[in-house]
Design a protein around this motif. Structure first.
Motif, short mmCIF file in Angstrom:
data_model
loop_
_atom_site.label_atom_id
_atom_site.label_comp_id
_atom_site.label_asym_id
_atom_site.label_seq_id
_atom_site.Cartn_x
_atom_site.Cartn_y
_atom_site.Cartn_z
N GLN A 156 4.12 -121.87 42.49
CA GLN A 156 4.60 -120.50 42.01
C GLN A 156 3.70 -120.16 40.80
N PRO A 157 2.44 -119.96 40.70
CA PRO A 157 1.99 -119.81 39.32
C PRO A 157 2.60 -118.79 38.47
N ILE A 158 2.83 -117.60 39.07
CA ILE A 158 2.98 -116.57 38.10
C ILE A 158 4.63 -116.62 37.88
N GLU A 159 5.45 -117.34 38.52
CA GLU A 159 6.77 -117.59 38.27
C GLU A 159 6.84 -118.83 37.21
N GLU A 160 5.67 -119.57 37.03
CA GLU A 160 5.64 -120.71 36.29
C GLU A 160 5.32 -120.17 34.69
N LEU A 161 4.63 -118.94 34.77
CA LEU A 161 4.31 -118.28 33.45
C LEU A 161 5.20 -117.85 32.82
N ALA A 162 6.22 -117.24 33.81
CA ALA A 162 7.58 -116.50 32.94
C ALA A 162 8.52 -117.48 32.48
N ALA A 163 8.38 -118.68 33.17
CA ALA A 163 9.18 -119.87 32.73
C ALA A 163 8.81 -120.54 31.49
N ARG A 164 7.46 -120.55 31.34
CA ARG A 164 6.91 -121.05 30.05
C ARG A 164 7.22 -119.94 29.00
N ALA A 165 7.02 -118.66 29.19
CA ALA A 165 7.37 -117.77 28.05
C ALA A 165 8.80 -117.92 27.63
N ASP A 166 9.79 -118.10 28.63
CA ASP A 166 11.13 -118.27 28.12
C ASP A 166 11.18 -119.66 27.33
N THR A 167 10.66 -120.74 27.41
CA THR A 167 10.75 -121.94 26.90
C THR A 167 9.56 -122.24 25.90
#
Length: 361
Positions: A156-167
């Motif tokens: 899930q690339p787009i969800e992965e970007l959101a997770a990268r932003a949080d961490t």
């Protein structure tokens, strides 16, 4: 030169490296960093090939960590380390050690890697697949000054970007960001050629491509204008359009290799904008080991703030049909302020069209 070691230890691997260098007549070490690649058996060949190609620009000691999951409970409880040491022409311009971890040692990869790091040299960790949600807190990531992931390899690339932003932690980066470097350079140069005020922008590319989202977020963050994300058949990024006070600026690449730059009032020009392979992307990321603040700003802007469609899904506040979403209270007026056709039922399509025409007049 290749040296195979079965059921070995880190000290034996270091000894094999020294003996191998003496055997091929290159005792001097001219490597500038340690590159740790975390991958699986399926993707190990491609990742190692990319690292060897990148080593022509950045001579390094490459440590490939492959975690092998044992089938039986008994084998999973047995710790074992196998290694393959490559020197000379078999290892690009540096040294390569392929580490295969079995059993309990899988959970302690950092203990195997730490004694093999080059002294007084920076460390870069690259997760070719299956990157952790928080690279900086990963045991291997904690050893590195630079942590490279690839959101495009995630399910899930787009969800992965959101997770990268949080961490996000200074030192994190992603190959999806390196893929848009030529686009960012070209768009910035276009604005230098035509001084103007940008009022809005639009990014078009294939769905579930994190590079498209990152380019859109970069434009929105740097220009402080609304940016719309649209989906095309690809390949990759296909177009970026900026509406300005002097006219449209369009960078269009329909075939993945040659782009056309169009600036209002100027003749169109052809631009070489081919899609780069992993070795080129990795080499670019190894050129700088300091935190990338521009990437951090674009990443933290947030995918959900983009207009249009993001990753093939409606943006926040839009239903599947693409029109703005608005709740309708009991009083007969929606939140948007337009009168509705009935008290308890939504307006019919014909009534909606008539209302829109009347509003336009």
């Amino acid at each position: 030169m290749k040296i195979d070691l079965t059921e070995t230890t880190s000290s034996k691997i270091n000894k094999a490296l020294v003996e191998g260098r003496r055997a091929i007549g290159t005792p001097a070490i001219g490597m500038v960093l340690t590159l740790v690649i975390v991958t699986d058996e399926e993707n190990a060949y491609d990742a190692l090939k990319a690292a060897n190609d990148a080593s022509r620009e950045h001579p390094s000691r490459t440590l490939v960590v492959i975690k092998r999951v044992s089938r039986s409970p008994r084998d999973r409880a047995k710790a074992r380390l196998d290694a393959e040491v490559r020197l000379g022409t078999d290892a690009g311009t540096g040294e390569t050690v392929i580490l295969r971890l079995y059993g309990d040692v899988i959970d302690h990869a950092q203990s195997v890697v730490l004694p093999l790091l080059l002294p007084d040299a920076p460390v870069v960790v690259w997760w070719a697949v299956n990157a952790p949600l928080d690279p900086a807190k990963d045991p291997l990531g904690a050893l590195a000054q630079r942590r490279v992931t690839d959101a495009y390899a995630a399910e899930q690339p787009i969800e992965e970007l959101a997770a990268r932003a949080d961490t996000y932690t200074p030192g994190d980066t992603d190959l999806a960001w390196a893929r848009i470097t030529p686009w960012r350079s070209m768009l910035a140069a276009a604005l230098d050629q035509a001084p103007c005020t940008v009022t809005s922008a639009e990014v078009t590319g294939e769905e579930f491509n994190p590079s498209c989202e990152l380019l859109a977020m970069w434009l929105a963050d740097r220009l402080q204008v609304p940016v719309t994300r649209k989906v095309s058949d690809g390949p990759g990024l296909t177009a970026a359009r900026m509406e300005s006070s002097t006219g449209a600026i369009v960078l269009d690449r329909p075939d993945g290799s040659l782009a056309t730059l169009s600036i209002h009032g100027q003749p169109d020009r052809a631009v070489a904008l081919k899609r780069r392979d992993t070795a080129e992307l990795l080499a670019e990321e190894l050129r700088r080991l300091d935190p990338d603040e521009i990437y951090a700003g674009a990443l933290k802007y947030g995918v959900d703030r983009l207009g249009g469609t993001a990753g093939g899904q409606p943006a926040a506040g839009e239903p599947e049909g693409g029109e703005p979403e608005g709740g309708e209270p009991e009083g007969g007026e929606p939140k948007g302020g337009e009168p509705k056709a009935g008290k308890d039922a939504p307006a019919k399509p014909a009534a909606k069209k008539a209302a829109k025409k009347a509003a336009a007049k």
